[in-house]
Design a protein around this motif. Structure first.
Motif, PDB file in Angstrom:
ATOM      1  N   GLY A  45       0.783  -1.226   0.000  1.00 28.53           N
ATOM      2  CA  GLY A  45       0.000   0.000   0.000  1.00 28.53           C
ATOM      3  C   GLY A  45       0.814   1.273   0.000  1.00 28.53           C
ATOM      4  O   GLY A  45       0.254   2.358   0.165  1.00 28.53           O
ATOM      5  N   PHE A  46       2.129   1.142  -0.173  1.00 27.08           N
ATOM      6  CA  PHE A  46       2.983   2.330  -0.171  1.00 27.08           C
ATOM      7  C   PHE A  46       3.683   2.541  -1.515  1.00 27.08           C
ATOM      8  O   PHE A  46       4.620   3.330  -1.599  1.00 27.08           O
ATOM      9  N   GLU A  91       4.205   9.160  -7.611  1.00 31.02           N
ATOM     10  CA  GLU A  91       3.424   8.591  -6.513  1.00 31.02           C
ATOM     11  C   GLU A  91       3.099   9.612  -5.420  1.00 31.02           C
ATOM     12  O   GLU A  91       2.430   9.279  -4.452  1.00 31.02           O
ATOM     13  N   TRP A  93       5.192  11.270  -3.345  1.00 28.91           N
ATOM     14  CA  TRP A  93       6.054  11.294  -2.156  1.00 28.91           C
ATOM     15  C   TRP A  93       6.949  12.535  -2.122  1.00 28.91           C
ATOM     16  O   TRP A  93       7.168  13.104  -1.061  1.00 28.91           O
ATOM     17  N   ASP A 113       1.785  15.267   1.681  1.00 26.57           N
ATOM     18  CA  ASP A 113       1.202  13.924   1.676  1.00 26.57           C
ATOM     19  C   ASP A 113       2.284  12.867   1.892  1.00 26.57           C
ATOM     20  O   ASP A 113       2.085  11.906   2.634  1.00 26.57           O
ATOM     21  N   GLY A 114       3.436  13.062   1.254  1.00 26.55           N
ATOM     22  CA  GLY A 114       4.547  12.130   1.427  1.00 26.55           C
ATOM     23  C   GLY A 114       5.010  12.075   2.870  1.00 26.55           C
ATOM     24  O   GLY A 114       5.298  11.002   3.409  1.00 26.55           O
ATOM     25  N   GLU A 116       3.198  12.693   5.541  1.00 23.75           N
ATOM     26  CA  GLU A 116       2.172  11.988   6.327  1.00 23.75           C
ATOM     27  C   GLU A 116       2.273  10.475   6.123  1.00 23.75           C
ATOM     28  O   GLU A 116       2.205   9.710   7.088  1.00 23.75           O
ATOM     29  N   ARG A 117       2.409  10.054   4.877  1.00 25.88           N
ATOM     30  CA  ARG A 117       2.495   8.615   4.594  1.00 25.88           C
ATOM     31  C   ARG A 117       3.789   8.019   5.124  1.00 25.88           C
ATOM     32  O   ARG A 117       3.844   6.849   5.495  1.00 25.88           O
ATOM     33  N   LEU A 118       4.843   8.834   5.198  1.00 31.02           N
ATOM     34  CA  LEU A 118       6.118   8.344   5.713  1.00 31.02           C
ATOM     35  C   LEU A 118       6.001   7.961   7.190  1.00 31.02           C
ATOM     36  O   LEU A 118       6.636   7.005   7.638  1.00 31.02           O
ATOM     37  N   ALA A 120       3.394   6.591   8.611  1.00 30.03           N
ATOM     38  CA  ALA A 120       2.804   5.243   8.619  1.00 30.03           C
ATOM     39  C   ALA A 120       3.830   4.197   8.203  1.00 30.03           C
ATOM     40  O   ALA A 120       3.907   3.113   8.793  1.00 30.03           O
ATOM     41  N   LEU A 121       4.623   4.514   7.194  1.00 32.34           N
ATOM     42  CA  LEU A 121       5.651   3.582   6.733  1.00 32.34           C
ATOM     43  C   LEU A 121       6.702   3.348   7.814  1.00 32.34           C
ATOM     44  O   LEU A 121       7.208   2.229   7.958  1.00 32.34           O
ATOM     45  N   CYS A 124       5.956   0.417  10.011  1.00 30.19           N
ATOM     46  CA  CYS A 124       6.292  -0.863   9.371  1.00 30.19           C
ATOM     47  C   CYS A 124       7.793  -1.120   9.437  1.00 30.19           C
ATOM     48  O   CYS A 124       8.228  -2.243   9.692  1.00 30.19           O
TER      49      CYS A 124
END
Length: 163
Positions: A45-46, A91, A93, A113-114, A116-118, A120-121, A124
Protein backbone atom coordinates in the motif's frame (compact mmCIF):
# COMPACT_ATOMS: atom_id res chain seq x y z
CA UNK A 1 24.74 -43.30 -4.05
CA UNK A 2 27.15 -40.84 -5.69
CA UNK A 3 27.07 -37.09 -5.20
CA UNK A 4 25.56 -36.83 -8.69
CA UNK A 5 22.59 -38.89 -7.47
CA UNK A 6 22.05 -36.93 -4.23
CA UNK A 7 19.28 -34.37 -4.35
CA UNK A 8 19.73 -31.59 -1.85
CA UNK A 9 16.47 -31.33 0.08
CA UNK A 10 17.38 -28.52 2.45
CA UNK A 11 19.51 -25.42 2.06
CA UNK A 12 21.13 -26.35 5.39
CA UNK A 13 22.79 -29.27 3.54
CA UNK A 14 24.54 -26.88 1.19
CA UNK A 15 28.30 -26.45 1.49
CA UNK A 16 29.41 -22.85 1.61
CA UNK A 17 32.82 -22.30 0.01
CA UNK A 18 35.49 -20.58 2.14
CA UNK A 19 35.59 -17.74 -0.39
CA UNK A 20 32.00 -16.91 0.62
CA UNK A 21 31.95 -17.80 4.31
CA UNK A 22 34.82 -15.38 4.95
CA UNK A 23 33.50 -12.61 2.70
CA UNK A 24 31.97 -9.54 4.36
CA UNK A 25 30.67 -8.18 1.05
CA UNK A 26 28.93 -11.47 0.23
CA UNK A 27 27.34 -11.61 3.70
CA UNK A 28 26.14 -7.99 3.45
CA UNK A 29 24.63 -8.61 0.01
CA UNK A 30 22.96 -11.84 1.13
CA UNK A 31 21.45 -10.12 4.16
CA UNK A 32 20.35 -7.16 2.05
CA UNK A 33 18.45 -9.49 -0.28
CA UNK A 34 16.87 -11.38 2.61
CA UNK A 35 15.94 -8.21 4.51
CA UNK A 36 14.47 -6.60 1.38
CA UNK A 37 12.37 -9.67 0.53
CA UNK A 38 11.12 -9.98 4.10
CA UNK A 39 10.22 -6.30 4.25
CA UNK A 40 8.48 -6.27 0.86
CA UNK A 41 6.35 -9.27 1.89
CA UNK A 42 5.09 -7.47 5.01
CA UNK A 43 4.53 -4.00 3.59
CA UNK A 44 1.94 -3.07 0.99
CA UNK A 45 0.00 0.00 0.00
CA UNK A 46 2.98 2.33 -0.17
CA UNK A 47 3.91 1.97 -3.86
CA UNK A 48 7.67 2.06 -4.50
CA UNK A 49 8.39 3.90 -1.23
CA UNK A 50 9.35 0.93 0.99
CA UNK A 51 12.44 0.18 -1.07
CA UNK A 52 13.41 3.86 -0.89
CA UNK A 53 12.64 4.45 2.79
CA UNK A 54 16.20 5.53 3.55
CA UNK A 55 16.19 7.99 0.67
CA UNK A 56 12.87 9.45 1.85
CA UNK A 57 14.17 9.85 5.40
CA UNK A 58 17.26 11.65 4.07
CA UNK A 59 15.03 14.01 2.09
CA UNK A 60 12.90 14.59 5.18
CA UNK A 61 15.99 15.38 7.29
CA UNK A 62 17.50 17.56 4.55
CA UNK A 63 14.64 19.44 2.84
CA UNK A 64 15.73 20.77 -0.53
CA UNK A 65 18.72 18.46 -0.79
CA UNK A 66 20.24 18.71 -4.27
CA UNK A 67 19.74 15.53 -6.31
CA UNK A 68 23.49 15.21 -6.73
CA UNK A 69 24.11 15.20 -2.94
CA UNK A 70 21.27 12.73 -2.43
CA UNK A 71 22.76 10.36 -5.02
CA UNK A 72 26.16 10.59 -3.32
CA UNK A 73 24.62 9.90 0.10
CA UNK A 74 23.10 6.61 -1.06
CA UNK A 75 26.00 5.52 -3.27
CA UNK A 76 24.14 5.99 -6.58
CA UNK A 77 25.12 7.67 -9.79
CA UNK A 78 23.03 10.75 -10.46
CA UNK A 79 21.60 9.10 -13.58
CA UNK A 80 20.46 6.11 -11.50
CA UNK A 81 18.68 8.37 -9.03
CA UNK A 82 16.61 10.20 -11.65
CA UNK A 83 14.14 7.36 -12.42
CA UNK A 84 13.72 6.71 -8.68
CA UNK A 85 12.89 10.38 -8.05
CA UNK A 86 10.53 10.37 -11.05
CA UNK A 87 8.67 7.35 -9.62
CA UNK A 88 8.44 8.88 -6.14
CA UNK A 89 7.25 12.15 -7.72
CA UNK A 90 4.53 10.36 -9.70
CA UNK A 91 3.42 8.59 -6.51
CA UNK A 92 3.24 11.91 -4.65
CA UNK A 93 6.05 11.29 -2.16
CA UNK A 94 8.48 13.99 -3.31
CA UNK A 95 8.69 17.04 -5.51
CA UNK A 96 11.63 18.63 -7.28
CA UNK A 97 12.25 22.33 -7.56
CA UNK A 98 14.93 24.24 -9.40
CA UNK A 99 17.31 26.18 -7.21
CA UNK A 100 16.80 29.94 -7.31
CA UNK A 101 20.59 30.42 -7.19
CA UNK A 102 21.53 27.84 -9.85
CA UNK A 103 18.89 26.69 -12.35
CA UNK A 104 20.92 23.53 -13.10
CA UNK A 105 20.42 22.29 -9.52
CA UNK A 106 17.29 20.25 -8.80
CA UNK A 107 16.34 20.22 -5.13
CA UNK A 108 14.21 17.43 -3.62
CA UNK A 109 11.50 17.91 -0.99
CA UNK A 110 8.93 15.63 0.63
CA UNK A 111 5.38 16.61 -0.23
CA UNK A 112 2.96 17.15 2.65
CA UNK A 113 1.20 13.92 1.68
CA UNK A 114 4.55 12.13 1.43
CA UNK A 115 5.48 13.28 4.93
CA UNK A 116 2.17 11.99 6.33
CA UNK A 117 2.49 8.61 4.59
CA UNK A 118 6.12 8.34 5.71
CA UNK A 119 4.94 8.33 9.34
CA UNK A 120 2.80 5.24 8.62
CA UNK A 121 5.65 3.58 6.73
CA UNK A 122 7.99 4.24 9.68
CA UNK A 123 5.82 2.00 11.86
CA UNK A 124 6.29 -0.86 9.37
CA UNK A 125 10.03 -0.21 9.26
CA UNK A 126 10.25 -0.24 13.07
CA UNK A 127 8.46 -3.61 13.20
CA UNK A 128 10.79 -5.04 10.57
CA UNK A 129 13.84 -3.66 12.37
CA UNK A 130 12.67 -5.34 15.58
CA UNK A 131 12.24 -8.63 13.73
CA UNK A 132 15.68 -8.66 12.14
CA UNK A 133 17.47 -7.55 15.30
CA UNK A 134 15.55 -9.83 17.68
CA UNK A 135 17.89 -11.35 20.26
CA UNK A 136 20.53 -8.63 19.95
CA UNK A 137 21.26 -6.55 23.01
CA UNK A 138 21.43 -2.76 22.66
CA UNK A 139 25.21 -3.03 22.89
CA UNK A 140 25.36 -5.71 20.16
CA UNK A 141 23.13 -3.66 17.87
CA UNK A 142 25.28 -0.56 18.47
CA UNK A 143 28.41 -2.60 17.76
CA UNK A 144 26.92 -3.98 14.54
CA UNK A 145 25.94 -0.49 13.39
CA UNK A 146 29.41 0.81 14.23
CA UNK A 147 31.08 -1.95 12.23
CA UNK A 148 28.75 -1.35 9.28
CA UNK A 149 29.50 2.40 9.47
CA UNK A 150 33.20 1.56 9.30
CA UNK A 151 32.66 -0.57 6.18
CA UNK A 152 30.52 2.21 4.67
CA UNK A 153 33.33 4.70 5.33
CA UNK A 154 35.80 2.42 3.56
CA UNK A 155 33.47 2.17 0.59
CA UNK A 156 32.88 5.93 0.50
CA UNK A 157 36.64 6.61 0.51
CA UNK A 158 37.12 4.07 -2.28
CA UNK A 159 34.27 5.65 -4.24
CA UNK A 160 35.63 9.18 -3.71
CA UNK A 161 39.12 8.14 -4.82
CA UNK A 162 37.71 6.61 -8.00
CA UNK A 163 35.67 9.71 -8.85
Amino acid sequence: MTSDDHIMRDVADMQEPDALSGSVSYRIRLLQIAAYKSFEQKVSGFGAAPRYFGLLKLVQANPGIPQTRLAEAIFLDRSSLVPIIETLTREGWVERKRSAQDKRVRRVFLTDDGAERLVALEHCVAEHEATITAGLTKRQKASLLSLLDHVAGNLRRTHDEGA
